[in-house]
Design a protein around this motif. Structure first.
Motif, PDB file in Angstrom:
ATOM      1  N   GLY A   1      -0.379 -58.351   4.779  1.00  0.00           N
ATOM      2  CA  GLY A   1       0.839 -58.825   5.426  1.00  0.00           C
ATOM      3  C   GLY A   1       1.733 -59.512   4.404  1.00  0.00           C
ATOM      4  N   GLY A   2       2.874 -59.998   4.873  1.00  0.00           N
ATOM      5  CA  GLY A   2       3.789 -60.704   3.982  1.00  0.00           C
ATOM      6  C   GLY A   2       4.761 -59.773   3.286  1.00  0.00           C
ATOM      7  N   PHE A   3       5.273 -60.233   2.125  1.00  0.00           N
ATOM      8  CA  PHE A   3       6.349 -59.530   1.439  1.00  0.00           C
ATOM      9  C   PHE A   3       6.056 -59.220  -0.027  1.00  0.00           C
ATOM     10  N   ASN A   4       4.895 -59.667  -0.532  1.00  0.00           N
ATOM     11  CA  ASN A   4       4.704 -59.672  -1.984  1.00  0.00           C
ATOM     12  C   ASN A   4       3.443 -58.941  -2.433  1.00  0.00           C
ATOM     13  N   LEU A   5       3.534 -58.371  -3.635  1.00  0.00           N
ATOM     14  CA  LEU A   5       2.391 -57.797  -4.319  1.00  0.00           C
ATOM     15  C   LEU A   5       2.207 -58.586  -5.617  1.00  0.00           C
TER      16      LEU A   5
ATOM     17  N   LEU B   1      -0.336 -76.379   1.468  1.00  0.00           N
ATOM     18  CA  LEU B   1      -0.978 -75.081   1.359  1.00  0.00           C
ATOM     19  C   LEU B   1      -0.274 -74.034   2.222  1.00  0.00           C
ATOM     20  N   ASN B   2      -0.472 -72.792   1.838  1.00  0.00           N
ATOM     21  CA  ASN B   2       0.178 -71.646   2.476  1.00  0.00           C
ATOM     22  C   ASN B   2      -0.912 -70.609   2.773  1.00  0.00           C
ATOM     23  N   PRO B   3      -1.731 -70.842   3.823  1.00  0.00           N
ATOM     24  CA  PRO B   3      -2.948 -70.052   4.009  1.00  0.00           C
ATOM     25  C   PRO B   3      -2.760 -68.668   4.619  1.00  0.00           C
ATOM     26  N   THR B   4      -1.576 -68.367   5.142  1.00  0.00           N
ATOM     27  CA  THR B   4      -1.368 -67.096   5.830  1.00  0.00           C
ATOM     28  C   THR B   4      -0.422 -66.217   5.017  1.00  0.00           C
TER      29      THR B   4
ATOM     30  N   LYS C   1      -3.815 -59.248  13.458  1.00  0.00           N
ATOM     31  CA  LYS C   1      -3.201 -60.562  13.382  1.00  0.00           C
ATOM     32  C   LYS C   1      -4.034 -61.478  12.485  1.00  0.00           C
ATOM     33  N   PRO C   2      -3.366 -62.402  11.785  1.00  0.00           N
ATOM     34  CA  PRO C   2      -4.105 -63.360  10.967  1.00  0.00           C
ATOM     35  C   PRO C   2      -4.815 -64.379  11.849  1.00  0.00           C
ATOM     36  N   PRO C   3      -5.751 -65.151  11.302  1.00  0.00           N
ATOM     37  CA  PRO C   3      -6.379 -66.229  12.083  1.00  0.00           C
ATOM     38  C   PRO C   3      -5.335 -67.232  12.567  1.00  0.00           C
ATOM     39  N   LEU C   4      -5.731 -68.060  13.512  1.00  0.00           N
ATOM     40  CA  LEU C   4      -4.829 -69.078  14.036  1.00  0.00           C
ATOM     41  C   LEU C   4      -4.434 -70.058  12.934  1.00  0.00           C
TER      42      LEU C   4
ATOM     43  N   CYS D   1       4.990 -66.290   7.420  1.00  0.00           N
ATOM     44  CA  CYS D   1       4.746 -64.856   7.633  1.00  0.00           C
ATOM     45  C   CYS D   1       3.747 -64.581   8.749  1.00  0.00           C
ATOM     46  N   GLN D   2       3.607 -65.480   9.702  1.00  0.00           N
ATOM     47  CA  GLN D   2       2.613 -65.351  10.756  1.00  0.00           C
ATOM     48  C   GLN D   2       2.725 -64.015  11.494  1.00  0.00           C
ATOM     49  N   ASP D   3       3.943 -63.531  11.706  1.00  0.00           N
ATOM     50  CA  ASP D   3       4.153 -62.293  12.464  1.00  0.00           C
ATOM     51  C   ASP D   3       4.233 -61.048  11.588  1.00  0.00           C
ATOM     52  N   ILE D   4       4.195 -61.219  10.262  1.00  0.00           N
ATOM     53  CA  ILE D   4       4.345 -60.062   9.367  1.00  0.00           C
ATOM     54  C   ILE D   4       2.962 -59.622   8.886  1.00  0.00           C
TER      55      ILE D   4
END
Length: 491
Positions: free
Chosen positions: A415-419, A265-268, A310-313, A302-305
């Motif tokens: 956050g991230g890079f995508n729409l 999974l990719n939760p962030t 900030k996203p959850p831990l 993408c934790q820092d983007i």
């Protein structure tokens, strides 16, 4: 979207038979029998793109033919573009990169049928398919300075191999970094340096997947992970993800029924949807994993983007039972050329991963690790990331502005890079992509991220690789092409 888990159906196996009445079963034409058999099964869909084909030895045993005859058939299939070979691995089905439209052949446009990697290799003036940061947003001058400093600090660097696990100095730095930023405690011996997140995914698949194993995965999901797991012979159990996160009832039912090897999974800032899972759902997922003894493979690129908060831990921070393996990539926003990532895992899971890494490449290049170490701990990096967040948010706003008049549906990511954009049902996504590629505009069709048919009307638009003006002009042209398609279909 259906709430029921889906497993890819197994194809009924056909068998190759040789005409026993033939006086010369090993005649010069016998390789053609094998050729035709494999070609026919590929064409009717028994073996999908990138599927591994029977070995030369296996076919020789099944048919009674000489191995050289089977080998000759495979060589001809390879020359004709039906299969491809991997060193010391065997033969695989070659995907058709281009296919002519059947229902609107008068257009004369090729319909893309390849995978994500093949799409990325297509040059485009307006590049919305690559979830990468344009080099123009990276501090390239500073990188050069740090490379020089590395050789001053480590003059014998180029004459030294890295250990398979990774540079100890780097692992100790990451240990401190995770404690400070992600609030989980990990020992340096529980960190494995990898050459990008893609290698981390491949190592995990190599260690834990055997043909026929069930693997839980999001729908839609990171396309390259889907390809890796399928190539290893996994049966994919798809679980839904949307703007509200996961259907936890569906996940629990899947864990009960299939007893999967793991849940990837990719939760962030999820790729491709941009969804960020809440802290509450993360805690519930960790509890489910412990209850059903199901590994969670958390892919975090993408934790820092993030744009506002900030996203959850990470899930790993909530896991007290040790059922989470954490993949953390720094490639996309620190320096893509260094390909720097790591796997964090508790001791009971760590040893087989280290063995797989040793066999894969013996260790990530030490030069890359030291350059990353020096730059990642600098004040310049934090300044760079702050500026990068602003630049990416501006690009997202421009893209959304140009799409605002279309009526197309999307959730603005935080956050991230995508729409992740849903097109109206009357717009053919394959045809739109074909027309856009002809005009040097590239995006990713949703079908590459999904083994359901629920993402067929979606497209992923990346706002991180193009400039502000390229985004404005390219999206305007994409929208114009779509409107032209709508006009022609209504006539």
């Amino acid at each position: 979207m259906t709430n029921k888990p889906l497993i890819e159906p197994q194809k009924k196996q056909a068998h190759l038979t040789v005409d026993s009445s033939s006086a010369q079963p090993q005649s010069k034409h016998s390789f053609q029998t094998v050729y035709t058999y494999i070609q026919t099964r590929i064409q009717r869909g028994d073996w999908q793109a990138h599927a591994k084909l029977p070995s030369v030895r296996q076919l020789a045993e099944d048919t009674g033919m000489h191995r050289l005859t089977i080998f000759k058939a495979y060589q001809h299939l390879k020359e004709d573009g039906h299969v491809y070979a991997r060193d010391k691995s065997g033969y695989y089905v070659q995907p058709p990169a281009l296919q002519v439209l059947t229902n609107e052949a008068e257009l004369g446009l090729p319909l893309f049928q390849g995978n994500l990697g093949e799409l990325h290799r297509i040059e485009a003036n307006y590049q919305f398919s690559k979830a990468l940061i344009t080099p123009n947003l990276l501090p390239n001058h500073y990188f050069a300075e740090y490379v020089k400093q590395v050789f001053d600090l480590y003059p014998k660097l180029l004459g030294t191999y890295a250990t398979a696990q990774g540079d100890l100095e780097l692992r100790e730095m990451l240990q401190r970094y995770f404690t400070k930023t992600s609030q989980f405690h990990v020992h340096a011996d529980e960190i494995l340096i990898t050459t990008g997140a893609q290698q981390a995914i491949s190592l995990i698949a190599e260690v834990w997947i055997r043909p026929g194993d069930h693997v839980l995965i999001e729908s839609p999901a990171y396309a390259s992970a889907l390809d890796v797991f399928e190539q290893k012979g996994a049966k994919l159990v798809l679980v839904n993800i949307d703007a509200n996160g996961y259907d936890l009832v569906q996940i629990e039912q899947a864990m009960q029924k299939y007893k999967p090897r793991f849940f990837y999974l990719n939760p962030t800032f999820h790729n491709p949807t941009g969804v960020c899972i809440s802290a509450e759902q993360r805690k519930q997922l960790v509890d489910l994993a412990a209850q059903y003894k199901c590994l969670l493979i958390e892919d975090d690129t993408c934790q820092d983007i993030y744009f506002d908060q900030k996203p959850p831990l990470p899930l790993f921070a909530y896991d007290t039972e040790g059922y989470t393996i954490y993949i953390r990539s720094f490639s996309k926003y620190v320096s893509p050329g260094l390909r720097m990532a790591c796997i964090v895992a508790r001791p009971e899971w760590f040893t087989p991963l280290l063995a797989a890494k040793s066999l894969a490449d013996g260790g990530t290049p030490l030069l890359n690790q030291k350059v990353f170490l020096l730059y990642f701990t600098s004040n310049r990096l934090q300044q760079h990331i702050e500026k990068l967040r602003i630049a990416l948010r501006i690009r997202l706003e421009i893209m959304e502005e140009e799409l605002s008049s279309t009526g197309w549906y999307y959730e603005s990511p935080q956050g991230g890079f995508n729409l992740w954009v849903r097109l109206p049902d009357h717009i053919s996504v394959p045809e739109l992509l074909a027309r856009c590629l002809k005009q040097s505009i590239s995006f990713v069709p949703g079908s590459l991220f999904d083994r359901h048919e629920t993402s067929q009307q979606y497209i992923r638009l990346c706002f991180s690789f193009a400039s502000e003006q390229e985004i404005r002009t390219g999206i305007q042209q994409l929208v114009a092409i779509a409107k032209d398609m709508e006009s022609n279909s209504s006539e």
